[in-house]
Design an enzyme around this catalytic site. Structure first.
Site, PDB file in Angstrom:
ATOM      1  N   LYS A  48       0.825  -1.188   0.000  1.00 53.00           N
ATOM      2  CA  LYS A  48       0.000   0.000   0.000  1.00 53.00           C
ATOM      3  C   LYS A  48       0.869   1.253   0.000  1.00 53.00           C
ATOM      4  O   LYS A  48       0.391   2.361  -0.244  1.00 53.00           O
ATOM      5  CB  LYS A  48      -0.888   0.031   1.270  1.00 53.00           C
ATOM      6  CG  LYS A  48      -1.767  -1.169   1.430  1.00 53.00           C
ATOM      7  CD  LYS A  48      -2.463  -1.118   2.792  1.00 53.00           C
ATOM      8  CE  LYS A  48      -2.939  -2.469   3.193  1.00 53.00           C
ATOM      9  NZ  LYS A  48      -3.418  -2.506   4.578  1.00 53.00           N
ATOM     10  N   GLY A  49       2.140   1.075   0.306  1.00 52.47           N
ATOM     11  CA  GLY A  49       3.029   2.210   0.575  1.00 52.47           C
ATOM     12  C   GLY A  49       3.102   3.266  -0.509  1.00 52.47           C
ATOM     13  O   GLY A  49       3.312   4.440  -0.226  1.00 52.47           O
ATOM     14  N   ASP A 105       7.320   2.853  -2.744  1.00 57.47           N
ATOM     15  CA  ASP A 105       7.529   3.899  -1.746  1.00 57.47           C
ATOM     16  C   ASP A 105       8.999   3.961  -1.346  1.00 57.47           C
ATOM     17  O   ASP A 105       9.590   5.019  -1.256  1.00 57.47           O
ATOM     18  CB  ASP A 105       6.638   3.664  -0.516  1.00 57.47           C
ATOM     19  CG  ASP A 105       6.737   2.249   0.060  1.00 57.47           C
ATOM     20  OD1 ASP A 105       7.375   1.370  -0.558  1.00 57.47           O
ATOM     21  OD2 ASP A 105       6.171   2.001   1.146  1.00 57.47           O
ATOM     22  N   ASP A 108      14.689  -0.823   0.034  1.00 57.55           N
ATOM     23  CA  ASP A 108      15.518  -1.016   1.227  1.00 57.55           C
ATOM     24  C   ASP A 108      16.551  -2.098   0.914  1.00 57.55           C
ATOM     25  O   ASP A 108      17.551  -1.842   0.251  1.00 57.55           O
ATOM     26  CB  ASP A 108      14.547  -1.388   2.360  1.00 57.55           C
ATOM     27  CG  ASP A 108      15.181  -1.560   3.716  1.00 57.55           C
ATOM     28  OD1 ASP A 108      15.497  -0.550   4.342  1.00 57.55           O
ATOM     29  OD2 ASP A 108      15.349  -2.717   4.141  1.00 57.55           O
ATOM     30  N   LYS A 137      16.916   3.647   0.271  1.00 59.09           N
ATOM     31  CA  LYS A 137      17.752   3.399   1.458  1.00 59.09           C
ATOM     32  C   LYS A 137      18.914   2.504   1.008  1.00 59.09           C
ATOM     33  O   LYS A 137      18.974   1.320   1.320  1.00 59.09           O
ATOM     34  CB  LYS A 137      16.898   2.696   2.518  1.00 59.09           C
ATOM     35  CG  LYS A 137      17.253   3.062   3.944  1.00 59.09           C
ATOM     36  CD  LYS A 137      16.546   2.147   4.939  1.00 59.09           C
ATOM     37  CE  LYS A 137      15.150   2.574   5.288  1.00 59.09           C
ATOM     38  NZ  LYS A 137      14.528   1.712   6.336  1.00 59.09           N
ATOM     39  N   PHE A 158      13.967   4.215  10.014  1.00 57.14           N
ATOM     40  CA  PHE A 158      12.657   3.690   9.642  1.00 57.14           C
ATOM     41  C   PHE A 158      11.733   4.894   9.514  1.00 57.14           C
ATOM     42  O   PHE A 158      11.540   5.647  10.470  1.00 57.14           O
ATOM     43  CB  PHE A 158      12.125   2.689  10.675  1.00 57.14           C
ATOM     44  CG  PHE A 158      10.974   1.910  10.108  1.00 57.14           C
ATOM     45  CD1 PHE A 158      11.209   0.764   9.355  1.00 57.14           C
ATOM     46  CD2 PHE A 158       9.668   2.344  10.279  1.00 57.14           C
ATOM     47  CE1 PHE A 158      10.152   0.067   8.777  1.00 57.14           C
ATOM     48  CE2 PHE A 158       8.611   1.651   9.698  1.00 57.14           C
ATOM     49  CZ  PHE A 158       8.857   0.511   8.953  1.00 57.14           C
ATOM     50  N   ASP A 165       4.067   3.151   6.288  1.00 55.41           N
ATOM     51  CA  ASP A 165       3.459   2.829   7.572  1.00 55.41           C
ATOM     52  C   ASP A 165       4.429   2.172   8.543  1.00 55.41           C
ATOM     53  O   ASP A 165       5.477   1.656   8.145  1.00 55.41           O
ATOM     54  CB  ASP A 165       2.313   1.843   7.370  1.00 55.41           C
ATOM     55  CG  ASP A 165       2.838   0.434   7.034  1.00 55.41           C
ATOM     56  OD1 ASP A 165       3.676   0.320   6.109  1.00 55.41           O
ATOM     57  OD2 ASP A 165       2.449  -0.540   7.705  1.00 55.41           O
ATOM     58  N   ARG A 171       0.155   6.320   7.662  1.00 52.77           N
ATOM     59  CA  ARG A 171       0.090   6.571   6.211  1.00 52.77           C
ATOM     60  C   ARG A 171      -0.542   7.927   5.905  1.00 52.77           C
ATOM     61  O   ARG A 171      -0.323   8.497   4.850  1.00 52.77           O
ATOM     62  CB  ARG A 171      -0.730   5.480   5.515  1.00 52.77           C
ATOM     63  CG  ARG A 171      -0.140   4.068   5.599  1.00 52.77           C
ATOM     64  CD  ARG A 171      -0.875   3.143   4.646  1.00 52.77           C
ATOM     65  NE  ARG A 171      -0.713   1.728   4.979  1.00 52.77           N
ATOM     66  CZ  ARG A 171       0.299   0.970   4.582  1.00 52.77           C
ATOM     67  NH1 ARG A 171       1.251   1.489   3.843  1.00 52.77           N
ATOM     68  NH2 ARG A 171       0.360  -0.307   4.928  1.00 52.77           N
TER      69      ARG A 171
HETATM   70  P1  IMP Z   1      12.969  -4.389   0.591  1.00 49.65           P
HETATM   71  O1  IMP Z   1      12.559  -5.680  -0.037  1.00 49.65           O
HETATM   72  O2  IMP Z   1      13.830  -4.630   1.811  1.00 49.65           O
HETATM   73  O3  IMP Z   1      13.607  -3.413  -0.338  1.00 49.65           O
HETATM   74  O4  IMP Z   1      11.642  -3.797   1.194  1.00 49.65           O
HETATM   75  C1  IMP Z   1      10.951  -2.780   0.670  1.00 49.65           C
HETATM   76  C2  IMP Z   1       9.616  -2.647   1.411  1.00 49.65           C
HETATM   77  O5  IMP Z   1       9.825  -2.671   2.827  1.00 49.65           O
HETATM   78  C3  IMP Z   1       8.996  -1.303   1.116  1.00 49.65           C
HETATM   79  O6  IMP Z   1       8.128  -1.373   0.012  1.00 49.65           O
HETATM   80  C4  IMP Z   1       8.280  -1.000   2.415  1.00 49.65           C
HETATM   81  O7  IMP Z   1       6.981  -1.553   2.394  1.00 49.65           O
HETATM   82  C5  IMP Z   1       9.081  -1.688   3.498  1.00 49.65           C
HETATM   83  N1  IMP Z   1       9.994  -0.733   4.163  1.00 49.65           N
HETATM   84  C6  IMP Z   1      11.356  -0.741   4.112  1.00 49.65           C
HETATM   85  N2  IMP Z   1      11.869   0.270   4.823  1.00 49.65           N
HETATM   86  C7  IMP Z   1      10.811   0.960   5.312  1.00 49.65           C
HETATM   87  C8  IMP Z   1      10.693   2.170   6.113  1.00 49.65           C
HETATM   88  O8  IMP Z   1      11.659   2.834   6.525  1.00 49.65           O
HETATM   89  N3  IMP Z   1       9.417   2.553   6.417  1.00 49.65           N
HETATM   90  C9  IMP Z   1       8.304   1.883   5.988  1.00 49.65           C
HETATM   91  N4  IMP Z   1       8.373   0.773   5.226  1.00 49.65           N
HETATM   92  C10 IMP Z   1       9.611   0.316   4.905  1.00 49.65           C
HETATM   93 MG    MG Z   2       6.027  -1.098   0.175  1.00 52.22          MG
END
Ligand code: IMP
Ligand code: MG
Length: 189
Positions: A48-49, A105, A108, A137, A158, A165, A171
Site C-alpha cells: 500500500k506504501g 515507496d 531497502d 535506502k 525507519f 506505515d 500513512r
Molecule cells: P525491501 O525488499 O527490503 O527493499 O523492502 C521494501 C519494502 O519494505 C517497502 O516497500 C516498504 O513496504 C518496506 N519498508 C522498508 N523500509 C521501510 C521504512 O523505513 N518505512 C516503511 N516501510 C519500509
Molecule cells: Mg512497500
C-alpha cells in the site's frame, strides 16, 4: 497508555516535508514525460506504501498511462519475514510486450524490487521494466538494483508518512518522519 497512543508518541522528527515531496514528484514526472515522450507506459504501483506517491505522480504525467496495482510484501512491522516475497495481490492487467515502470515507496534491501523485476519480465513478459521509488535506502541493499527515477536517498532510518506505515499506522501524515532508528536490523527503543 494504549498501543496506538504509544505509537504516535514515538513519532520522531520530520525529515522530508510535503513541499520537498511535491517538488520531487514534479521532477520525476518531468523525467518520465521526457523519457516516454508520448509513448504509452504501464505503471505498476506496489500497495500500500506507494498509493499516495503514484496518485500525485500521475497528476503531472503527460504520456498515456495504464495503472496496475500489486501487493508484494516482505515486511511485517519493522521486522523482515525472511527472504521470501509474498504476493498478497497479483497483477490484473496484461503487460505482455509493454513498457512498465514499477512504483515503490521505498527500496531497502532491494529484495522486493529484485523479485518484482524478474516477475514482470520473465512471468508477465513485459517489454521493458523501469524502477521508480520515492525513497532509496541504499545503505541497506542486499542485491544490486538500478533505480531509474528516485525522489530522495535516505540514511538507515525507519520512516513513516505519505503512504509509508509502521504496523499500518501513519500513512495519513503529509510529511515523512522518522519512526525509530533501526540498528542491526532491530528497532531501537
Ligand atoms: P525491501 O525488499 O527490503 O527493499 O523492502 C521494501 C519494502 O519494505 C517497502 O516497500 C516498504 O513496504 C518496506 N519498508 C522498508 N523500509 C521501510 C521504512 O523505513 N518505512 C516503511 N516501510 C519500509
Ligand atoms: Mg512497500
Amino acid at each position: 497508555m494504549s498501543y496506538v497512543t504509544n505509537l504516535y508518541e514515538k513519532l520522531g522528527p520530520k525529515i522530508i516535508s510535503r513541499k520537498q515531496i511535491h517538488t520531487a514528484v514534479k521532477r520525476i514526472a518531468k523525467q518520465i514525460n521526457n523519457d516516454f515522450n508520448n509513448r504509452e507506459v504501464t505503471l505498476i504501483s506496489n500497495l500500500k506504501g506507494s498509493f499516495r506517491f503514484v496518485s500525485d505522480l500521475i497528476s503531472h504525467l503527460k504520456v498515456p498511462i495504464r495503472i496496475g496495482f500489486v501487493s508484494f510484501r516482505s515486511y511485517k512491522g519493522t521486522k523482515r519475514i525472511g527472504k521470501k516475497v509474498v504476493i498478497d495481490k497479483d497483477l490484473d492487467l496484461d503487460i505482455k510486450g509493454r513498457h512498465v515502470i514499477i512504483i515503490e515507496d521505498i527500496v531497502d534491501s532491494g529484495l522486493t524490487m529484485d523479485y518484482s523485476i524478474q516477475y514482470f519480465k520473465k512471468q508477465k513478459k513485459a517489454k521493458s521494466v523501469k524502477i521508480c521509488t520515492l525513497l532509496d535506502k541504499e545503505v541497506k541493499r542486499q542485491v544490486p538494483i538500478k533505480i531509474d527515477y528516485c525522489g530522495f536517498k535516505i540514511s538507515d532510518f525507519f520512516l513513516v508518512g505519505y503512504g509509508l506505515d509502521y504496523d499500518e499506522y501513519f500513512r495519513e501524515l503529509n510529511d515523512i518522519s522518522v519512526f525509530k532508528q533501526i540498528i542491526n536490523g532491530e528497532k531501537s527503543e
